[in-house]
Design a protein around this motif. Structure first.
Motif, mmCIF file in Angstrom:
data_model
loop_
_atom_site.group_PDB
_atom_site.id
_atom_site.type_symbol
_atom_site.label_atom_id
_atom_site.label_comp_id
_atom_site.label_asym_id
_atom_site.label_seq_id
_atom_site.Cartn_x
_atom_site.Cartn_y
_atom_site.Cartn_z
ATOM 1 N N ARG A 1 0.828 -1.205 0.000
ATOM 2 C CA ARG A 1 0.000 0.000 0.000
ATOM 3 C C ARG A 1 0.868 1.263 0.000
ATOM 4 N NH1 ARG A 1 -2.945 -3.388 3.836
ATOM 5 N NH2 ARG A 1 -4.863 -4.128 2.825
ATOM 6 N N ILE A 2 2.002 1.235 0.705
ATOM 7 C CA ILE A 2 2.927 2.372 0.701
ATOM 8 C C ILE A 2 3.451 2.618 -0.710
ATOM 9 C CG2 ILE A 2 5.209 3.162 1.466
ATOM 10 C CD1 ILE A 2 4.649 1.773 4.147
ATOM 11 N N LEU A 3 3.881 1.548 -1.372
ATOM 12 C CA LEU A 3 4.406 1.684 -2.727
ATOM 13 C C LEU A 3 3.332 2.188 -3.684
ATOM 14 C CD1 LEU A 3 6.533 -1.587 -2.979
ATOM 15 C CD2 LEU A 3 7.398 0.756 -2.785
ATOM 16 N N ALA A 4 2.134 1.605 -3.601
ATOM 17 C CA ALA A 4 1.054 2.005 -4.509
ATOM 18 C C ALA A 4 0.707 3.475 -4.340
ATOM 19 C CB ALA A 4 -0.176 1.137 -4.265
ATOM 20 N N SER A 5 0.667 3.920 -3.092
ATOM 21 C CA SER A 5 0.347 5.321 -2.823
ATOM 22 C C SER A 5 1.388 6.250 -3.424
ATOM 23 C CB SER A 5 0.241 5.549 -1.312
ATOM 24 O OG SER A 5 0.025 6.916 -1.019
ATOM 25 N N ASN A 6 2.652 5.905 -3.267
ATOM 26 C CA ASN A 6 3.719 6.765 -3.774
ATOM 27 C C ASN A 6 3.954 6.582 -5.279
ATOM 28 O OD1 ASN A 6 5.293 8.264 -1.415
ATOM 29 N ND2 ASN A 6 4.584 6.287 -0.626
ATOM 30 N N TYR A 7 3.446 5.503 -5.825
ATOM 31 C CA TYR A 7 3.474 5.334 -7.282
ATOM 32 C C TYR A 7 2.254 5.985 -7.922
ATOM 33 C CZ TYR A 7 7.013 1.609 -6.610
ATOM 34 O OH TYR A 7 8.141 0.884 -6.281
ATOM 35 N N CYS B 1 -0.850 5.075 -7.793
ATOM 36 C CA CYS B 1 -1.770 4.110 -8.383
ATOM 37 C C CYS B 1 -3.136 4.292 -7.733
ATOM 38 C CB CYS B 1 -1.267 2.682 -8.174
ATOM 39 S SG CYS B 1 -2.358 1.414 -8.854
ATOM 40 N N ALA B 2 -4.097 4.767 -8.505
ATOM 41 C CA ALA B 2 -5.416 5.089 -7.960
ATOM 42 C C ALA B 2 -6.411 3.940 -8.094
ATOM 43 C CB ALA B 2 -5.967 6.327 -8.660
ATOM 44 N N ASP B 3 -5.968 2.804 -8.598
ATOM 45 C CA ASP B 3 -6.855 1.653 -8.793
ATOM 46 C C ASP B 3 -6.938 0.871 -7.483
ATOM 47 O OD1 ASP B 3 -8.210 -0.627 -9.566
ATOM 48 O OD2 ASP B 3 -7.153 -0.824 -11.472
ATOM 49 N N LYS B 4 -7.864 1.275 -6.620
ATOM 50 C CA LYS B 4 -7.948 0.689 -5.278
ATOM 51 C C LYS B 4 -8.235 -0.813 -5.300
ATOM 52 C CE LYS B 4 -9.969 1.321 -0.698
ATOM 53 N NZ LYS B 4 -10.894 2.117 0.150
ATOM 54 N N PRO B 5 -9.190 -1.320 -6.117
ATOM 55 C CA PRO B 5 -9.418 -2.773 -6.135
ATOM 56 C C PRO B 5 -8.164 -3.557 -6.511
ATOM 57 C CG PRO B 5 -11.243 -1.632 -7.185
ATOM 58 C CD PRO B 5 -10.180 -0.601 -6.952
ATOM 59 N N TYR B 6 -7.384 -3.018 -7.444
ATOM 60 C CA TYR B 6 -6.142 -3.672 -7.858
ATOM 61 C C TYR B 6 -5.143 -3.694 -6.712
ATOM 62 C CZ TYR B 6 -1.634 -4.006 -10.365
ATOM 63 O OH TYR B 6 -0.370 -4.346 -10.790
ATOM 64 N N VAL B 7 -4.985 -2.570 -6.035
ATOM 65 C CA VAL B 7 -4.034 -2.486 -4.932
ATOM 66 C C VAL B 7 -4.437 -3.433 -3.798
ATOM 67 C CG1 VAL B 7 -3.069 -0.984 -3.147
ATOM 68 C CG2 VAL B 7 -3.355 -0.122 -5.483
ATOM 69 N N GLU B 8 -5.733 -3.467 -3.484
ATOM 70 C CA GLU B 8 -6.184 -4.347 -2.411
ATOM 71 C C GLU B 8 -6.039 -5.822 -2.795
ATOM 72 O OE1 GLU B 8 -6.917 -3.545 0.757
ATOM 73 O OE2 GLU B 8 -6.109 -1.633 0.026
ATOM 74 N N ALA B 9 -6.188 -6.129 -4.089
ATOM 75 C CA ALA B 9 -5.978 -7.501 -4.548
ATOM 76 C C ALA B 9 -4.517 -7.894 -4.375
ATOM 77 C CB ALA B 9 -6.408 -7.642 -6.003
ATOM 78 N N GLY C 1 -4.057 -29.296 -29.452
ATOM 79 C CA GLY C 1 -2.872 -29.894 -28.849
ATOM 80 C C GLY C 1 -2.532 -29.347 -27.488
ATOM 81 N N HIS C 2 -3.192 -28.261 -27.083
ATOM 82 C CA HIS C 2 -2.910 -27.661 -25.778
ATOM 83 C C HIS C 2 -4.019 -27.994 -24.782
ATOM 84 C CE1 HIS C 2 0.567 -25.242 -26.799
ATOM 85 N NE2 HIS C 2 -0.058 -24.782 -27.879
ATOM 86 N N ALA C 3 -3.656 -28.020 -23.518
ATOM 87 C CA ALA C 3 -4.632 -28.030 -22.427
ATOM 88 C C ALA C 3 -4.448 -26.705 -21.706
ATOM 89 C CB ALA C 3 -4.382 -29.193 -21.486
ATOM 90 N N VAL C 4 -5.513 -25.939 -21.584
ATOM 91 C CA VAL C 4 -5.408 -24.568 -21.088
ATOM 92 C C VAL C 4 -6.349 -24.347 -19.913
ATOM 93 C CG1 VAL C 4 -5.704 -22.122 -21.682
ATOM 94 C CG2 VAL C 4 -4.769 -23.708 -23.380
ATOM 95 N N LEU C 5 -5.824 -23.714 -18.875
ATOM 96 C CA LEU C 5 -6.633 -23.285 -17.734
ATOM 97 C C LEU C 5 -6.566 -21.770 -17.650
ATOM 98 C CD1 LEU C 5 -8.186 -23.800 -15.017
ATOM 99 C CD2 LEU C 5 -5.939 -23.868 -13.913
ATOM 100 N N TYR C 6 -7.733 -21.130 -17.673
ATOM 101 C CA TYR C 6 -7.801 -19.678 -17.538
ATOM 102 C C TYR C 6 -8.382 -19.378 -16.158
ATOM 103 C CZ TYR C 6 -8.269 -14.780 -18.845
ATOM 104 O OH TYR C 6 -8.124 -13.410 -18.906
ATOM 105 N N ALA C 7 -7.559 -18.794 -15.294
ATOM 106 C CA ALA C 7 -7.975 -18.475 -13.924
ATOM 107 C C ALA C 7 -8.236 -16.977 -13.811
ATOM 108 C CB ALA C 7 -6.908 -18.907 -12.926
ATOM 109 N N HIS C 8 -9.459 -16.615 -13.513
ATOM 110 C CA HIS C 8 -9.810 -15.212 -13.333
ATOM 111 C C HIS C 8 -9.358 -14.758 -11.945
ATOM 112 C CE1 HIS C 8 -12.586 -14.847 -16.888
ATOM 113 N NE2 HIS C 8 -12.469 -16.166 -16.791
ATOM 114 N N GLY C 9 -8.643 -13.656 -11.895
ATOM 115 C CA GLY C 9 -8.184 -13.116 -10.627
ATOM 116 C C GLY C 9 -9.219 -12.225 -9.977
ATOM 117 N N ALA C 10 -8.866 -11.661 -8.828
ATOM 118 C CA ALA C 10 -9.774 -10.766 -8.115
ATOM 119 C C ALA C 10 -10.094 -9.534 -8.953
ATOM 120 C CB ALA C 10 -9.161 -10.358 -6.788
ATOM 121 N N VAL C 11 -9.157 -9.125 -9.804
ATOM 122 C CA VAL C 11 -9.364 -8.056 -10.787
ATOM 123 C C VAL C 11 -8.797 -8.570 -12.113
ATOM 124 C CG1 VAL C 11 -9.301 -6.144 -9.125
ATOM 125 C CG2 VAL C 11 -7.162 -6.974 -10.117
#
Length: 285
Positions: free
Chosen positions: A59-65, A67-75, A221-231
Motif C-alpha cells: 500500500r505504501i508503494l502504490a500510494s507513492n506510485y 496508483c489510484a486503482d484501489k481494487p487492484y491495490v487491495e488484490a 494440442g494444448h490443455a489450457v486453464l484460464y484463472a480469473h483473478g480478483a481483478v
C-alpha cells in the motif's frame, strides 16, 4: 546462511505486478528502497518474488506510485497476506512445485475456465482415471509417486465444494475425443463419464463438449486453464506441457486466450446436449 526457498508462481506474480506498477510510475528501485527503508537489492528481490512483500508495504508503494486503482491495490495486498497455510503446502518437497502452483492458482481464482483436447479436466477426474494418466508417464514414475499425484489431484477438486469463500464457478470445455480415449479401460472410462454428467448438473459447474464434426479449432494440442483473478489485471493462464505447467499473464497472451475461450463457448454443445452426448458415449462402453 539458510537458502531461501524458491518463490511460488503466486509470489513471482506479485513481484511482477510491483515492478509493473513502479515502471508505470517512472520510478527506480532506489526510489522504492528509500520509501521502504530497504536497500536496492531487497527491493529487487521483492520484485522477483524471492522476498516477501507485506500488505502494508504494498500500500505504501502504490500510494507513492500514484496508483489510484484501489481494487487492484487491495488484490495485491491480499496476495501478500500469507497468514493462512494452503492445503497444497503439505505436498511441498514431495511433488514438483508446478503441481502445487496449479492448486494454488485454482484456489485463489474467482472463476475458472479450461479446455481439454486429450484428457478429462483434472478437476473432474476420478482416481482410477488419474492413476492411468500418471502411470503412463515416461520415464515411468514410482508407484508411490503415482499415488501421491493422484491424492493431490483429487484434493484439488475441493475448490468446487469448499464452504469458504464458496465453491468456484467452473466452465470446462472438452473435445469429444477426450471423452472417447479409454484411460484406465472401458469400466473406468464409463464411470468417469457418468461422474462428469452428474457433476455438470451442479449450478456452478458447466461442461460443454466440442463435437468432432466441428473440425479445426484454436489451441489444438494444448490443455489450457484460464484463472480469473480478483481483478482482470491478475488473470492467469496455465498451459500444460510435457515438461510441466507454464504460466503466462501478459496482456497480449490473456487477450489471446480469452478469445480462445470465447470461441470454445460459441462452438461447443450446450450443457444439456453435452450431457446427452456424454451419456451416449458411456452407453457405447
Amino acid at each position: 546462511m539458510p537458502t531461501r526457498p524458491a518463490p511460488t508462481e503466486r509470489q513471482k506474480r506479485l513481484g511482477v505486478e510491483l515492478r509493473r506498477m513502479r515502471i508505470a510510475a517512472g520510478r527506480t528501485t532506489e526510489y522504492a528502497a528509500g520509501l521502504l527503508g530497504l536497500d536496492r537489492t531487497k527491493v529487487s528481490n521483492m520484485e522477483s518474488g524471492v522476498r516477501a512483500a507485506s500488505p502494508e508495504r504494498i500500500r505504501i508503494l502504490a500510494s507513492n506510485y500514484e496508483c489510484a486503482d484501489k481494487p487492484y491495490v487491495e488484490a495485491l495486498a491480499a496476495m501478500a497476506d500469507t497468514r493462512q497455510r494452503g492445503w497444497w503446502q503439505q505436498f511441498k518437497g514431495t511433488l514438483p512445485q508446478g503441481l502445487l502452483d496449479v492448486a494454488e492458482l485454482e484456489w485463489f481464482a474467482t472463476r475458472l475456465r479450461s479446455y481439454q483436447t486429450v484428457h478429462v479436466p483434472g478437476l473432474l477426474q476420478l482416481g482410477e482415471y488419474a492413476r492411468a494418466i500418471f502411470a503412463a508417464a515416461l520415464p515411468p514414475l514410482a508407484a508411490s509417486e503415482v499415488e501421491l499425484r493422484v491424492v493431490q489431484r483429487l484434493r484439488r477438486q475441493q475448490v468446487l465444494d469448499r464452504e469458504q469463500p464458496g465453491p468456484v464457478d467452473y466452465v470446462a470445455y472438452v473435445h469429444e475425443w477426450a471423452l472417447r480415449m479409454q484411460f484406465g479401460g472401458r469400466r473406468a472410462m464409463r464411470e468417469q463419464l457418468q461422474h462428469i454428467c452428474e457433476t455438470s448438473e451442479r449450478p456452478h459447474i458447466e461442461v460443454r463438449v466440442l463435437p468432432v464434426e466441428v473440425g479445426a479449432f484454436p489451441g489444438a494440442g494444448h490443455a489450457v486453464l484460464y484463472a480469473h483473478g480478483a481483478v482482470p489485471q491478475l488473470d492467469t493462464v496455465q498451459l500444460d506441457s510435457a515438461h510441466g505447467g507454464e504460466f503466462t499473464h501478459s496482456e497480449a497472451q490473456l487477450t489471446k486466450y480469452r478469445a480462445h475461450m470465447d470461441w470454445w463457448h460459441v462452438h461447443t454443445l450446450s450443457p444439456k446436449d453435452s450431457r446427452e452426448l456424454i451419456h451416449s458415449i458411456a452407453r457405447q462402453l
